[in-house]
Every structure is written in structure tokens, then in C-alpha cells.
Design an enzyme around this catalytic site. Structure first.
Site, PDB file in Angstrom:
ATOM      1  N   ASP A   1      65.039  54.044  56.022  1.00 43.93           N
ATOM      2  CA  ASP A   1      65.466  52.884  56.144  1.00 43.93           C
ATOM      3  C   ASP A   1      65.978  52.724  57.800  1.00 43.93           C
ATOM      4  O   ASP A   1      66.148  53.576  58.402  1.00 43.93           O
ATOM      5  CB  ASP A   1      66.545  52.466  55.218  1.00 43.93           C
ATOM      6  CG  ASP A   1      67.352  53.896  54.734  1.00 43.93           C
ATOM      7  OD1 ASP A   1      67.369  54.829  55.752  1.00 43.93           O
ATOM      8  OD2 ASP A   1      68.145  54.038  53.886  1.00 43.93           O
TER       9      ASP A   1
ATOM     10  N   GLU B   1      70.980  48.274  53.370  1.00 45.71           N
ATOM     11  CA  GLU B   1      72.394  48.155  52.996  1.00 45.71           C
ATOM     12  C   GLU B   1      72.757  46.987  52.263  1.00 45.71           C
ATOM     13  O   GLU B   1      74.007  46.640  51.718  1.00 45.71           O
ATOM     14  CB  GLU B   1      73.216  47.957  54.309  1.00 45.71           C
ATOM     15  CG  GLU B   1      73.239  49.517  55.194  1.00 45.71           C
ATOM     16  CD  GLU B   1      74.062  50.560  54.584  1.00 45.71           C
ATOM     17  OE1 GLU B   1      74.545  50.288  53.567  1.00 45.71           O
ATOM     18  OE2 GLU B   1      73.844  51.630  54.987  1.00 45.71           O
TER      19      GLU B   1
HETATM   20 ZN   LIG Z   1      74.780  52.959  53.684  1.00 49.64          ZN
HETATM   21 ZN   LIG Z   2      72.364  54.485  53.861  1.00 45.77          ZN
END
Ligand SMILES: [Zn+2]
Ligand SMILES: [Zn+2]
Length: 420
Positions: A80, A150
Site C-alpha cells: 500500500d 488508510e
Molecule cells: Zn495504518
Molecule cells: Zn498500514
């Protein structure tokens, strides 16, 4: 056949190059859904490997590299890319000084406070290593860099943008991902079944009647209403749910009014809940609804509260068979630094959507980023929870051996399933 450890040792990557890349990512974080420069840097590094077919801008700034290397399984490795609205206080020479205007138009400090900079660096390095070891495996390697983890929306956004259809990315037989955590650097932890809880977030608007601060009898004060709601919500986990079930309810934001002498018209509460079992989640949501409605009524509110779900992340469920296979390889490679049965964490992830949306299995593991000396000293005092963890302004993974462990884990995992 050479062991996986021997294979990895036969083609070491230039760690200096990747430490520089890590520092670059760390010093230049971007908020969720705004990861344009980060994605560009990743694509640039991947394209230098001259091996991947790269597709960018999937579901926002998501990007994927596909390497077709003969017959065999399709393995997806995921990292990510987003940072967090946190003002960095690590004091590191490569600390972030970045501010950004977020999607709501507010200027925020930005920090890679969750280690996604480490995730990206390890995946780019693992991609290089797997290219160099191309002769040792066959199948299709998919390296996926996801935006907006997030916010819990990035994986779904990539799927919704037809990642596997319009963008032609092969559906993985196995999807794999990892997260750096406040664990001893060099350690790796896995678990069969639910390794990470599911999460839901919501905003609740409580409607009162505003007025002059000197005349509260002419108002329905939403600040007092909100205060009662916040206190009463604390009793759901402590009084209504089975203590054996993992559950959390956090009021993360509370806002009413802007000045001292005006009673506001409304208050807004931001809530985050975590649960492992679906029935626990249902109970949490039902109890919240009951309490919020009842407190508003108790305050004499004439307009009912408004609930808005802002985020949903599913449980991260590790496939039993995959976990067993992976545990064997991790034990061989990491020895005593590998724990095959770490506790389920209440931290949540949207990674699994990339696999479960296609009916495919996945596995996700955690690995440590805390310098060994610091960890051991704190462990001796029984105080490892004092060490700044993910999402704090002082979260500072030790670059090594964290990076090498993260690269190794990805490569060991991918090669395990390619060679299965
Ligand atoms: Zn996080
Ligand atoms: Zn994370």
C-alpha cells in the site's frame, strides 16, 4: 533443488539503492487518494527492471506490474502507498516535512506513520529479485501497489475500476501481503484464520437547538447530548459484549460549536469499531444505534440523529491451507524468528478484498520494524507497548534488518507458491 534461502542468497539486491528509495518515500509521503508522485516513483523503478507490463491509475493512483514467466500459478504481491495526516516527530534526518491539502480542502502535515514506505520499498526490491531469479520459477507474478489503504477504500476502488477485467490483470491463484508492525525487527508472524479484525467507521450528527451561551434554557445543547453519548457508548464493549470476543469502540472525533458563548445547533461524533465475529459487529452497531437514539430523546432533541457510515474494512482471513504451506517455508527461512500463531490484532486492512472479491484465497503476515536493542530492553521491563507504534508521530522502523526481512518474506512466499 536449492532451498529458498540459498536461492535468495544467490541474487542479493543492492540494499544501498533500496535504502535510498525508502528514505525518499519516507521524506515524501502523500495522503490517501493523493498518491500521484509516489505511484510515479514506483512505476519508474518497476519499469527500470524491463520485465513488467505496467498499468497505472487503477482505482485512483493504483498501479500493477505483470510479469508472465511461462506456465504456472498467478501470484499477487501487494503493497500500500498512502501516508497519514500526522506531524512527524521522529527527529530522523529523513523525516517528513510535508504538508498537503487533503480531499476535504484542509492543510495537513503528512507522515508515513504506518510503514507503507517500507512496504513499497520491499515490494519493488522483491520484484527485482524475482526478475533476477526468473529461471528458478514459472508462472505469472503480479505486483500491486494500492492507494488509500488508510481510508479502507483503495482495494475496493481498484476492483471496482475493473482491475481484473478492463485492465487485464490476471486473477491471482494466491494473493499475499504484509505489514510492518511494532514487533522486534527480524521477526515475522503469521496466523491461520482471522489475523486482523474488521473495522467500521461512522459519523453521527446530533441535532440540538443552538442559542446564546447565557440562555441554555432556550436551547437543546448538543454538546451536553454528545458528552452523554460518548460516555454511554463506553458501556457497550465493557458491559454488553462477551469479554472473550475481540471488540473495540473508539470515539475518535467530537466536535460541537466554535466559540465559548454560543451553544451550537449540532454536534458531530466520529466513531470507529473493530470486531472479529459478524455477530459481534451486529451487536456493536445495534447497541450504538439504541444508545445514540435514546440519549438524543433523553435530551429532548426534536430532530433524530443522522448516521453516516464512512468506512468498512472486512476481517483479514488467512486461508488455512495457504497458511500451512507458508508457515513451513517461513520456518525454514526465518527459524526461531518466525511465529506461526501470533494473536489476532484489532488493526484492520482492506488487502483481502483483492482476493476475496474473486473468490480466491489470501494470506497476510506481520513483520517487525523495531530495532532489536530497543525491543529487547523494553521487553525486559515488560514495557514493549511504550515503543511508538504505527500511526504515532514517533513510529520509526529501523531500516535494517526490517527491509531485508520484508524483501525475504515476499520472495520466500512468492517462490513457495510458484514452486508448489
Ligand atoms: Zn495504518
Ligand atoms: Zn498500514
Amino acid at each position: 533443488m536449492a532451498s529458498l534461502t540459498e536461492l535468495l542468497q544467490s541474487a542479493p539486491v543492492d540494499t544501498q539503492k533500496y535504502e535510498t528509495l525508502y528514505k525518499h518515500f519516507h521524506a515524501n509521503p502523500e495522503l490517501s487518494n493523493l498518491e500521484a508522485e509516489t505511484a510515479k516513483t514506483v512505476a519508474d523503478h518497476l519499469s527500470r527492471l524491463n520485465a513488467f507490463e505496467i498499468t497505472t491509475n487503477i482505482g485512483g493512483h493504483g498501479l500493477v506490474g505483470v510479469l508472465k514467466n511461462g506456465d504456472g500459478k498467478t501470484i499477487l504481491l501487494r503493497a500500500d502507498m498512502d501516508g497519514l495526516p500526522v506531524l512527524e516527530a521522529t527527529g530522523l534526518p529523513y523525516a517528513s516535512k510535508v504538508t498537503m491539502v487533503d480531499v476535504e480542502g484542509v492543510v495537513r502535515p503528512v507522515m508515513h506513520a504506518c510503514g507503507h514506505d517500507m512496504h513499497m520499498t520491499c515490494l519493488v526490491a522483491a520484484a527485482e529479485l524475482l526478475v533476477r531469479l526468473k529461471g528458478e520459477w514459472s508462472g505469472t507474478l503480479v505486483v500491486l501497489f494500492q492507494p488509500a489503504e488508510e481510508r479502507g477504500t483503495g482495494a475496493q476502488a481498484m476492483v471496482d475500476d475493473e482491475l481484473y477485467e478492463k485492465h487485464g490483470v490476471p486473477v491471482p491463484d494466491f494473493a499475499l501481503g504484509q505489514h510492518v508492525m511494532a514487533m522486534r525487527a527480524g521477526s515475522v508472524g503469521l496466523k491461520a484464520g482471522t489475523i486482523m479484525a474488521g473495522a467500521d467507521s461512522m459519523r453521527i450528527t446530533l441535532h440540538g437547538v443552538g442559542g446564546h451561551g447565557s440562555q441554555p434554557h432556550r436551547t437543546i445543547d448538543p454538546a451536553v447530548m454528545a458528552a452523554h453519548v460518548v460516555v454511554r457508548l463506553q458501556t457497550i464493549v465493557s458491559r454488553e459484549l462477551n469479554p472473550a470476543d475481540i471488540s473495540v469502540l473508539t470515539v475518535g472525533s467530537l466536535q460541537a460549536g466554535h466559540t465559548e458563548n454560543i451553544i451550537a445547533d449540532s454536534a458531530e461524533i466520529g466513531i470507529d469499531i473493530r470486531s472479529v465475529k459478524p455477530e459481534t459487529r451486529q451487536k456493536l452497531l445495534a447497541s450504538m444505534g439504541r444508545i445514540v437514539n435514546a440519549e438524543c430523546e433523553a435530551s429532548g432533541a426534536t430532530v433524530p440523529p443522522v448516521f453516516k457510515m464512512t468506512r468498512h474494512l472486512p476481517n483479514t482471513f488467512n486461508d488455512e491451507a495457504m497458511t500451512k504451506t507458508l508457515s513451513k517455508s517461513f520456518t525454514e527461512h526465518f527459524g526461531g524468528s518466525f511465529d506461526p500463531n501470533i494473536p489476532t490484532t484489532t488493526i484492520a486492512e482492506d488487502f483481502s478484498i483483492l482476493a476475496t472479491s474473486q473468490g480466491r484465497p489470501c494470506a497476510f503476515w506481520h513483520w517487525g520494524g523495531i530495532e532489536e536493542g530497543l525491543w529487547d530492553a523494553k521487553a525486559k521491563e515488560g514495557a514493549t507497548e511504550d515503543i511508538p507504534a504505527n500511526h504515532t508521530s514517533r513510529f520509526a522502523p529501523a531500516i535494517q534488518p526490517t527491509m531485508q526481512t520484508g524483501i525475504d518474506a515476499l520472495c520466500v512466499a512468492a517462490l513457495t507458491f510458484f514452486r508448489q
